[in-house]
Design a protein around this motif. Structure first.
Motif, PDB file in Angstrom:
ATOM      1  N   ALA A  52       0.836  -1.206   0.000  1.00 33.75           N
ATOM      2  CA  ALA A  52       0.000   0.000   0.000  1.00 33.75           C
ATOM      3  C   ALA A  52       0.869   1.254   0.000  1.00 33.75           C
ATOM      4  N   ALA A  53       1.936   1.261   0.792  1.00 32.11           N
ATOM      5  CA  ALA A  53       2.852   2.401   0.814  1.00 32.11           C
ATOM      6  C   ALA A  53       3.521   2.576  -0.548  1.00 32.11           C
ATOM      7  N   ASN A  54       3.917   1.454  -1.142  1.00 40.31           N
ATOM      8  CA  ASN A  54       4.565   1.515  -2.448  1.00 40.31           C
ATOM      9  C   ASN A  54       3.602   2.009  -3.526  1.00 40.31           C
ATOM     10  N   ALA A  55       2.339   1.627  -3.425  1.00 39.73           N
ATOM     11  CA  ALA A  55       1.351   2.080  -4.408  1.00 39.73           C
ATOM     12  C   ALA A  55       1.229   3.602  -4.399  1.00 39.73           C
ATOM     13  N   LEU A  56       1.343   4.212  -3.219  1.00 43.15           N
ATOM     14  CA  LEU A  56       1.314   5.674  -3.128  1.00 43.15           C
ATOM     15  C   LEU A  56       2.544   6.285  -3.802  1.00 43.15           C
ATOM     16  N   ASP A  57       3.701   5.654  -3.595  1.00 39.64           N
ATOM     17  CA  ASP A  57       4.912   6.136  -4.269  1.00 39.64           C
ATOM     18  C   ASP A  57       4.773   6.047  -5.781  1.00 39.64           C
ATOM     19  N   VAL A  58       4.271   4.919  -6.269  1.00 41.19           N
ATOM     20  CA  VAL A  58       4.118   4.719  -7.709  1.00 41.19           C
ATOM     21  C   VAL A  58       3.122   5.717  -8.293  1.00 41.19           C
ATOM     22  N   SER A  59       2.018   5.946  -7.585  1.00 41.50           N
ATOM     23  CA  SER A  59       1.009   6.894  -8.053  1.00 41.50           C
ATOM     24  C   SER A  59       1.584   8.301  -8.157  1.00 41.50           C
ATOM     25  N   SER A  60       2.370   8.696  -7.156  1.00 37.24           N
ATOM     26  CA  SER A  60       2.981  10.028  -7.184  1.00 37.24           C
ATOM     27  C   SER A  60       3.971  10.150  -8.338  1.00 37.24           C
ATOM     28  N   ILE A 126      23.621   5.837  -2.136  1.00 37.87           N
ATOM     29  CA  ILE A 126      22.718   6.821  -2.754  1.00 37.87           C
ATOM     30  C   ILE A 126      22.040   6.128  -3.931  1.00 37.87           C
ATOM     31  N   TYR A 127      20.725   6.087  -3.944  1.00 38.09           N
ATOM     32  CA  TYR A 127      20.058   5.311  -4.988  1.00 38.09           C
ATOM     33  C   TYR A 127      18.732   5.945  -5.373  1.00 38.09           C
ATOM     34  N   GLU A 128      18.230   5.519  -6.517  1.00 36.68           N
ATOM     35  CA  GLU A 128      16.993   6.038  -7.066  1.00 36.68           C
ATOM     36  C   GLU A 128      15.998   4.909  -7.271  1.00 36.68           C
ATOM     37  N   SER A 129      14.783   5.191  -7.041  1.00 32.42           N
ATOM     38  CA  SER A 129      13.594   4.418  -7.443  1.00 32.42           C
ATOM     39  C   SER A 129      13.474   3.006  -6.865  1.00 32.42           C
ATOM     40  N   ARG A 130      14.532   2.178  -6.858  1.00 31.30           N
ATOM     41  CA  ARG A 130      14.367   0.770  -6.477  1.00 31.30           C
ATOM     42  C   ARG A 130      14.305   0.608  -4.954  1.00 31.30           C
ATOM     43  N   PRO A 131      13.125   0.370  -4.382  1.00 27.66           N
ATOM     44  CA  PRO A 131      13.037   0.195  -2.926  1.00 27.66           C
ATOM     45  C   PRO A 131      13.742  -1.062  -2.426  1.00 27.66           C
ATOM     46  N   GLY A 152      17.612   6.984  -0.347  1.00 28.68           N
ATOM     47  CA  GLY A 152      16.862   6.669  -1.550  1.00 28.68           C
ATOM     48  C   GLY A 152      16.286   7.930  -2.166  1.00 28.68           C
ATOM     49  N   GLY A 153      15.697   7.780  -3.343  1.00 26.14           N
ATOM     50  CA  GLY A 153      15.100   8.923  -4.016  1.00 26.14           C
ATOM     51  C   GLY A 153      13.804   9.361  -3.363  1.00 26.14           C
ATOM     52  N   SER A 154      13.421  10.602  -3.591  1.00 27.13           N
ATOM     53  CA  SER A 154      12.190  11.133  -3.007  1.00 27.13           C
ATOM     54  C   SER A 154      10.967  10.360  -3.486  1.00 27.13           C
ATOM     55  N   GLU A 155      11.076   9.761  -4.676  1.00 28.42           N
ATOM     56  CA  GLU A 155       9.919   9.045  -5.239  1.00 28.42           C
ATOM     57  C   GLU A 155       9.605   7.756  -4.472  1.00 28.42           C
ATOM     58  N   SER A 156      10.555   7.242  -3.691  1.00 34.09           N
ATOM     59  CA  SER A 156      10.326   5.968  -2.990  1.00 34.09           C
ATOM     60  C   SER A 156      10.402   6.122  -1.479  1.00 34.09           C
ATOM     61  N   VAL A 157      10.213   7.340  -0.988  1.00 30.49           N
ATOM     62  CA  VAL A 157      10.439   7.598   0.431  1.00 30.49           C
ATOM     63  C   VAL A 157       9.486   6.803   1.322  1.00 30.49           C
ATOM     64  N   ARG A 158       8.228   6.634   0.915  1.00 31.40           N
ATOM     65  CA  ARG A 158       7.281   5.881   1.751  1.00 31.40           C
ATOM     66  C   ARG A 158       7.697   4.423   1.831  1.00 31.40           C
ATOM     67  N   SER A 159       8.034   3.833   0.688  1.00 34.54           N
ATOM     68  CA  SER A 159       8.455   2.430   0.657  1.00 34.54           C
ATOM     69  C   SER A 159       9.722   2.233   1.475  1.00 34.54           C
ATOM     70  N   ASN A 160      10.683   3.117   1.306  1.00 31.96           N
ATOM     71  CA  ASN A 160      11.962   2.959   1.986  1.00 31.96           C
ATOM     72  C   ASN A 160      11.826   3.067   3.494  1.00 31.96           C
ATOM     73  N   GLN A 161      11.021   4.002   3.964  1.00 29.73           N
ATOM     74  CA  GLN A 161      10.842   4.140   5.407  1.00 29.73           C
ATOM     75  C   GLN A 161      10.121   2.933   5.994  1.00 29.73           C
ATOM     76  N   PHE A 162       9.221   2.351   5.226  1.00 31.99           N
ATOM     77  CA  PHE A 162       8.523   1.145   5.700  1.00 31.99           C
ATOM     78  C   PHE A 162       9.500  -0.027   5.799  1.00 31.99           C
ATOM     79  N   VAL A 183      18.206   5.120   7.443  1.00 28.48           N
ATOM     80  CA  VAL A 183      17.578   5.411   6.155  1.00 28.48           C
ATOM     81  C   VAL A 183      17.069   6.843   6.206  1.00 28.48           C
ATOM     82  N   LEU A 184      17.672   7.707   5.421  1.00 30.21           N
ATOM     83  CA  LEU A 184      17.323   9.128   5.463  1.00 30.21           C
ATOM     84  C   LEU A 184      15.916   9.355   4.918  1.00 30.21           C
TER      85      LEU A 184
END
Length: 422
Positions: A52-60, A126-131, A152-162, A183-184
């Protein structure tokens, strides 16, 4: 966050990481393995919430106009979460490299000189997109006795924090401090430049993402960088190749997944097998929606192929696009790879073992393959449990970087009261 506050925040994180690195270095194998198993269990238990957290990241990300390749790297599934959990468990099953003593030799003085494998200390990723990088990188850093700072990248912040919560559950359950894995949640791009310049706290930086990110890290870092810039990977179908094998390997290398650095971007075909292999292969590619860009000889055999430009041979598409060239010899194929390749992964399909051995010796890439898809260039597939990244550099670590790549060796001396004479 204003610049001074951000700098103070990162300095505090760096100080915590440096302190935590001592705990990580002395943690027992049992403690590290326990943390990994508990984290894997937590990922499976919280799978629905993580999706569910990842779905929000993908939608954004979709709303922000990110392309399909980017969204593919960002998206988690039941299978990818299970793969993350299995990756942590596989890391736990791997031998612990820390403290291993090797090469002990007795010198004429009576001392014994050898080497001991030790952690690097604090690793910043330092990475982008891949949670999934969050779990893979943290697991490898922990097992190799390192503390880590993950950004991680701002686009995956919800997934990464989870995912971070699952990792911290593992650390807590094993009696290790949470600051071993940080995890920043700071999305300000300025944080990246500050992090990679903190030489007093960070021992090595591993960037994972697009070419612009890696170029920036390489330019701004004040600490060593483990990296590859891009993956222009080749498959060469030799004159003696088994046709069925060549088709199977070449289709998989391109179409199993488009948005990865080990996906084939250029297909080289020997002229003596091209008339049999190319029409069959290109029909399959066409049916799968792959755009083909070829040289004049390839286009003569496959009329619907678009002409390739000089830029195409240099390009990592990360998309359903493939460059195709017909060559007259093994040497011409290897010359092409040397000129246009990125030293990532290159493969030959052949039944001529003299040619296979030449390809293995002479192609200067971090992974070189015979009769196998380039998609195997991966830490999980190589039995490393997972990978923190792929290095195309030649110092310290090369290829998929697993546990050993996150360690180094120091000299140790065992004596019995020896002193050095004048």
């Amino acid at each position: 966050m204003d610049p001074q506050t951000l700098n103070n925040h990162l300095q505090a994180i760096g100080l915590e990481a440096r302190s935590a690195s001592r705990y990580a270095a002395k943690a027992s194998t049992a403690e590290k393995n326990s943390a990994l198993h508990i984290a894997a269990t937590a990922l499976r238990r919280e799978k629905t919430a993580l999706l569910a957290a990842n779905a929000l990241d993908v939608s954004s990300a979709r709303s922000a106009g990110q392309d399909d390749a980017f969204l593919d790297r960002l998206t988690l599934t039941d299978a990818s979460i299970e793969s993350m959990a299995q990756g942590l468990e596989q890391i736990a099953e791997l031998p612990d490299p820390i403290g291993e003593m090797t090469d002990l030799v007795r010198r004429p003085s009576g001392i014994e000189v050898g080497r001991m494998r030790v952690p690097l200390g604090v690793v910043a990723i330092i990475y982008e997109s891949r949670p999934n990088v969050t779990a893979d990188a943290a697991g490898l850093c922990l097992k190799s006795g390192n503390a880590c700072i993950l950004r991680g990248g701002s686009e995956s912040v919800r997934s990464n924090q989870f995912i971070a919560r699952a990792l911290h559950e593992g650390l807590s359950g094993a009696g290790l401090p949470a600051s071993v894995i940080q995890v920043l949640n700071v999305t300000d791009r300025t944080a990246v430049g500050l992090l990679v310049s903190m030489s007093e706290f960070v021992d090595v930086v591993v960037p994972r993402g697009g070419k612009s990110l890696i170029e920036r890290i390489s330019r701004e870092a004040r600490v060593p960088v483990l990296k590859h810039l891009h993956g222009v990977c080749h498959t060469f179908i030799d004159a003696s190749a088994d046709l069925d094998m060549a088709i199977k390997v070449s289709v998989n290398a391109k179409t199993q997944r488009y948005g990865t650095c080990n996906t084939m971007e250029t297909l080289l075909v020997h002229e003596s097998i091209a008339s049999r292999a190319l029409p069959l292969l290109c029909s399959i590619y066409h049916d799968k929606g792959v755009e083909l860009r070829g040289d004049e000889a390839a286009r003569a055999l496959v009329p619907f192929m678009n002409p390739a430009t000089e830029e195409d041979w240099h390009t990592e598409y990360l998309a359903p696009i493939l460059s195709v060239r017909i060559v007259s010899s093994l040497d011409e194929a290897m010359d092409h790879i040397a000129r246009y390749g990125s030293a990532h992964t290159d493969a030959i399909v052949t039944n001529d073992w003299a040619n296979a051995n030449r390809f293995l010796r002479e192609v200067d890439s971090s992974s070189v393959m015979v009769n196998a898809s380039t998609r195997f260039a991966d830490g999980f597939e190589y039995g490393l449990g997972a990978e923190i990244g792929i290095s195309t550099d030649k110092l310290h670590a090369r290829g998929p970087v697993g546990l050993e790549g996150l360690t180094c060796q120091k000299f140790i001396v065992l004596g019995n009261g020896q002193i050095r004479g004048g």
